[in-house]
Design a protein around this motif. Structure first.
Motif, PDB file in Angstrom:
ATOM      1  N   GLY A 166       0.619  -1.313   0.069  1.00  0.00           N
ATOM      2  CA  GLY A 166       0.055   0.060  -0.016  1.00  0.00           C
ATOM      3  C   GLY A 166       0.850   1.448  -0.102  1.00  0.00           C
ATOM      4  O   GLY A 166       0.297   2.442   0.387  1.00  0.00           O
ATOM      5  N   PHE A 167       2.030   1.281  -0.381  1.00  0.00           N
ATOM      6  CA  PHE A 167       3.013   2.341  -0.461  1.00  0.00           C
ATOM      7  C   PHE A 167       2.535   3.560  -1.090  1.00  0.00           C
ATOM      8  O   PHE A 167       2.386   4.550  -0.666  1.00  0.00           O
ATOM      9  CB  PHE A 167       4.267   1.914  -0.824  1.00  0.00           C
ATOM     10  CG  PHE A 167       5.465   2.914  -0.800  1.00  0.00           C
ATOM     11  CD1 PHE A 167       6.034   3.105   0.176  1.00  0.00           C
ATOM     12  CD2 PHE A 167       5.616   3.796  -1.999  1.00  0.00           C
ATOM     13  CE1 PHE A 167       7.180   4.284   0.323  1.00  0.00           C
ATOM     14  CE2 PHE A 167       6.476   4.872  -1.798  1.00  0.00           C
ATOM     15  CZ  PHE A 167       7.280   5.158  -0.701  1.00  0.00           C
ATOM     16  N   HIS A 168       1.930   3.228  -2.462  1.00  0.00           N
ATOM     17  CA  HIS A 168       1.499   4.451  -3.254  1.00  0.00           C
ATOM     18  C   HIS A 168       0.447   5.067  -2.490  1.00  0.00           C
ATOM     19  O   HIS A 168       0.424   6.444  -2.622  1.00  0.00           O
ATOM     20  CB  HIS A 168       1.313   3.749  -4.665  1.00  0.00           C
ATOM     21  CG  HIS A 168       0.040   2.937  -4.762  1.00  0.00           C
ATOM     22  ND1 HIS A 168       0.138   1.777  -4.040  1.00  0.00           N
ATOM     23  CD2 HIS A 168      -1.351   2.924  -5.161  1.00  0.00           C
ATOM     24  CE1 HIS A 168      -0.930   1.008  -3.940  1.00  0.00           C
ATOM     25  NE2 HIS A 168      -2.032   1.914  -4.614  1.00  0.00           N
ATOM     26  N   GLU A 169      -0.464   4.456  -2.001  1.00  0.00           N
ATOM     27  CA  GLU A 169      -1.356   5.476  -1.376  1.00  0.00           C
ATOM     28  C   GLU A 169      -1.030   5.948  -0.083  1.00  0.00           C
ATOM     29  O   GLU A 169      -1.569   7.099   0.086  1.00  0.00           O
ATOM     30  CB  GLU A 169      -2.791   4.479  -0.993  1.00  0.00           C
ATOM     31  CG  GLU A 169      -3.355   3.735  -2.398  1.00  0.00           C
ATOM     32  CD  GLU A 169      -4.444   2.784  -1.961  1.00  0.00           C
ATOM     33  OE1 GLU A 169      -4.519   2.476  -0.753  1.00  0.00           O
ATOM     34  OE2 GLU A 169      -5.373   2.494  -2.536  1.00  0.00           O
ATOM     35  N   ALA A 170      -0.277   5.219   0.537  1.00  0.00           N
ATOM     36  CA  ALA A 170       0.248   6.056   1.967  1.00  0.00           C
ATOM     37  C   ALA A 170       1.098   6.978   1.585  1.00  0.00           C
ATOM     38  O   ALA A 170       1.047   8.185   2.414  1.00  0.00           O
ATOM     39  CB  ALA A 170       0.870   4.878   2.604  1.00  0.00           C
ATOM     40  N   LEU A 171       2.163   7.078   0.644  1.00  0.00           N
ATOM     41  CA  LEU A 171       2.707   8.176   0.212  1.00  0.00           C
ATOM     42  C   LEU A 171       2.001   9.318  -0.167  1.00  0.00           C
ATOM     43  O   LEU A 171       2.189  10.511   0.224  1.00  0.00           O
ATOM     44  CB  LEU A 171       3.830   7.786  -0.931  1.00  0.00           C
ATOM     45  CG  LEU A 171       4.708   8.953  -1.231  1.00  0.00           C
ATOM     46  CD1 LEU A 171       5.574   9.602  -0.064  1.00  0.00           C
ATOM     47  CD2 LEU A 171       5.909   8.481  -2.141  1.00  0.00           C
ATOM     48  N   SER A 172       1.122   9.214  -1.191  1.00  0.00           N
ATOM     49  CA  SER A 172       0.239  10.010  -1.927  1.00  0.00           C
ATOM     50  C   SER A 172      -0.768  10.677  -0.419  1.00  0.00           C
ATOM     51  O   SER A 172      -0.976  11.890  -0.605  1.00  0.00           O
ATOM     52  CB  SER A 172      -0.800   9.462  -2.810  1.00  0.00           C
ATOM     53  OG  SER A 172      -1.639  10.509  -3.098  1.00  0.00           O
ATOM     54  N   ASN A 173      -0.863  10.161   0.413  1.00  0.00           N
ATOM     55  CA  ASN A 173      -1.699  10.527   1.810  1.00  0.00           C
ATOM     56  C   ASN A 173      -0.541  11.300   2.590  1.00  0.00           C
ATOM     57  O   ASN A 173      -1.085  11.463   3.866  1.00  0.00           O
ATOM     58  CB  ASN A 173      -2.529   9.577   2.504  1.00  0.00           C
ATOM     59  CG  ASN A 173      -3.373   9.089   1.372  1.00  0.00           C
ATOM     60  OD1 ASN A 173      -4.044  10.161   0.798  1.00  0.00           O
ATOM     61  ND2 ASN A 173      -3.895   8.031   1.501  1.00  0.00           N
ATOM     62  N   GLY A 174       0.714  11.254   2.519  1.00  0.00           N
ATOM     63  CA  GLY A 174       1.855  11.728   3.441  1.00  0.00           C
ATOM     64  C   GLY A 174       2.107  10.927   4.559  1.00  0.00           C
ATOM     65  O   GLY A 174       2.163  11.604   5.742  1.00  0.00           O
ATOM     66  N   ASP A 175       1.930   9.733   4.632  1.00  0.00           N
ATOM     67  CA  ASP A 175       2.310   8.801   5.723  1.00  0.00           C
ATOM     68  C   ASP A 175       3.806   8.896   5.703  1.00  0.00           C
ATOM     69  O   ASP A 175       4.618   8.673   5.160  1.00  0.00           O
ATOM     70  CB  ASP A 175       2.159   7.506   5.341  1.00  0.00           C
ATOM     71  CG  ASP A 175       2.069   6.504   6.446  1.00  0.00           C
ATOM     72  OD1 ASP A 175       2.692   6.869   7.339  1.00  0.00           O
ATOM     73  OD2 ASP A 175       1.705   5.229   6.566  1.00  0.00           O
ATOM     74  N   PRO A 176       4.216   9.426   7.080  1.00  0.00           N
ATOM     75  CA  PRO A 176       5.692   9.500   7.516  1.00  0.00           C
ATOM     76  C   PRO A 176       6.283   8.256   7.998  1.00  0.00           C
ATOM     77  O   PRO A 176       7.772   8.156   8.268  1.00  0.00           O
ATOM     78  CB  PRO A 176       5.567  10.688   8.636  1.00  0.00           C
ATOM     79  CG  PRO A 176       4.418  10.181   9.381  1.00  0.00           C
ATOM     80  CD  PRO A 176       3.229  10.007   8.213  1.00  0.00           C
TER      81      PRO A 176
END
Length: 542
Positions: free
Chosen positions: A27-37
């Motif tokens: 789920g990296f792509h969604e998490a990065l797009s949402n700004g997950d640190p």
């Protein structure tokens, strides 16, 4: 114009696809797009929590447009058409790409060379407006430029408050100094690191003053932003997976090719972004700018609008965002924090210590070849007899999978002062410039080895590849160039001149490199023009 990333190498395509599969499964792509640190591990989480604001700059930076527009209107009304940018690293590289691509003039001061600063000061001071840009507000080079221009304006009977604009983070020392001086201040997003700041106030303010269309830049970035949340058709994910997978497999030298692109100078910006973001913990990707591929097994060719192992297509605003996203992805693949720069402070601390000394510790030359003095431990068991032998030994000292870095603490515009015949053609003038340009050394040495040869102007590269040199794989060989100054420039309110600061920065970085046990040699040009000529002559003799 749409943005895309294509992979032209079958093996790399397989490696990238596997990396993308793993990232999507997590789920990296969604998490990065949402700004997950939390995507780069617990040790990186605190830094990442305040460094992901670049994802939203295509939209959020639009809030700055009215204020920037007023500054542009005021400058035009006052006839201020010479825009000078005092900034380092991310504060200067992006505006330089933006304005060069837009074909609008911008004088960039990312140097402590007295000659280069004097040239800028002598150019239309009565029509000059200066953008002083520093995220921390304490950058020594930028602080020096501000002080020098303040004095120059006052001596010319010009109120600095009418000519200086400050771009910085909220709460920085520079913000407070600007408020006290009455300078207009544009505050940047504090949750954006310097090298990810192309679409922030740092990239937009000087570019707009110079005449670039910054609204279109944001439009092009915003158009690609939705793609970066997708599992498929995500150019940033594809590029980052390719870069990370290739480096993990040993292809960690990234040759950047842009000969067919309408975008000018993007590799220099990419170099800073990737080198400083990935060069740590003994790992990293080394960008190589201005070089032809050597077809070695540790090389990866990335083309901007041109063929290569990877090709990245799209307008400049989209390119900025894609490469930033890809760098964050590559950090995840390589297991490093793409937002910190743990080794940058070493050279700064060394510089401060040297400035505190009565005299800089220049040492004694091991060889003098005409206008070139050689300092340091030249590889080999005996003393070198001349400059060609010094260069030969440095090339021979490059280890397998290593590289040579040429670092020039000189005036990067001095070559344009080279004499040429009256009525000379452009080709003849170009030949004269090349013959007087220290950067020509890179190509002369590159054809004599199959290892990468990089070139950086100091102290500018300290805010770029300097992190990689110290934190990345310890397989570099280093050649430093310094030069005597015919005329120096005082830094008002400071106990040093620009020339003293420039030399201290060179010696400070040299010490940081020498502490790692890597070969590092300093060539000091006692006469700059004659020294460059001798240096290039020696390289041809290798």
């Amino acid at each position: 114009m749409t943005a895309s990333v294509t992979i032209g190498n079958e093996r790399l395509a397989e490696q990238a696809a596997e990396a993308v599969k793993d990232l999507v499964a997590a789920g990296f792509h969604e998490a990065l797009s949402n700004g997950d640190p939390g995507l780069w591990g617990p040790d990186a989480q605190a830094e990442a929590a305040v460094r992901l604001g670049w994802l939203d700059l295509p939209r959020n930076s639009r809030e700055l447009l009215p204020e920037i527009g007023k500054l542009v209107e005021r400058a035009r009304a006052q006839g201020l058409d010479h825009v000078v940018l005092a900034g380092m690293g991310g504060s200067s590289l992006a505006p330089e790409v933006i304005t060069t691509t837009a074909d609008v003039p911008l004088t960039v001061l990312d140097t402590t060379d007295p000659g280069q600063v004097r040239r800028a000061l002598a150019d239309r001071l009565e029509r000059t407006i200066v953008v002083v840009a520093s995220k921390s507000g304490g950058t020594v080079e930028t602080d020096s430029h501000r002080r020098i221009y303040e004095q120059a304006f006052r001596e010319a009977g010009i109120d600095p408050a009418e000519r200086i604009i400050v771009v910085t983070d909220p709460g920085s020392p520079l913000e407070q100094a600007a408020i006290e001086a009455g300078y207009p201040v544009i505050l940047a997003d504090p949750n954006v690191g310097g090298r990810y700041s192309a679409l922030s106030a740092f990239g937009l303010v000087p570019s707009a003053l110079a005449g670039a269309d910054i609204e279109k830049l944001l439009d092009d970035a915003e158009a690609v932003r939705p793609l970066l949340a997708q599992a498929e058709g995500n150019p940033g994910l594809t590029l980052g997976a390719a870069l990370g997978a290739a480096a993990a497999a040993g292809r960690d030298k990234l040759v950047l090719e842009d000969s067919l692109a309408e975008i000018n100078g993007l590799p220099d910006w990419i170099e800073q972004l990737i080198a400083e973001s990935t060069g740590k913990q003994g790992r990293g990707i080394l960008p190589v700018v201005g070089a032809d591929p050597d077809d070695t097994d540790d090389e990866l060719v990335a083309g901007i609008e041109s063929g290569g192992d990877v090709t990245v297509s799209g307008p400049l605003g989209a390119q900025f965002l894609i490469w930033e996203y890809a760098t964050a992805v590559a950090g995840r693949v390589l297991g490093i924090d793409p937002f910190n720069q743990p080794n940058v402070a070493e050279s700064k601390e060394n510089t401060a210590k040297i400035l505190d000394r009565a005299e800089p510790p220049v040492g004694t030359p091991v060889l003098v070849d005409g206008p070139v003095e050689v300092y340091g431990e030249v590889p080999g068991s005996s003393a070198p007899k001349d400059l060609p032998e010094v260069l030969t030994r440095l090339l021979e000292a490059i280890p397998e999978r290593g590289y040579l870095a040429v670092m020039a603490y000189l005036d990067r515009e001095a070559a344009f002062d080279a004499p040429h015949a009256e009525g000379a053609s452009f080709e003849e003038m170009t030949d004269a410039w090349s013959a007087a340009d220290p950067a020509t050394l890179r190509g002369l040495l590159a054809v004599r080895t199959d290892r990468p040869v990089t070139f950086g102007w100091g102290p500018r590269f300290l805010h770029s590849t300097g992190q990689y040199h110290k934190g990345g794989p310890q397989n570099g060989v280093f050649l430093q160039l310094t030069g005597a100054n015919e005329a120096d420039v005082e830094v008002p309110g400071k106990p040093y001149t620009l020339g003293r600061l420039q030399l201290a920065q060179a010696l400070g970085d040299l010490g940081a490199l020498a502490d790692r046990g890597r070969p590092v040699v300093r060539l000091h040009l006692t006469d700059r023009a004659a020294g460059v000529a001798r240096l290039l002559e020696a390289a041809r003799e290798v």
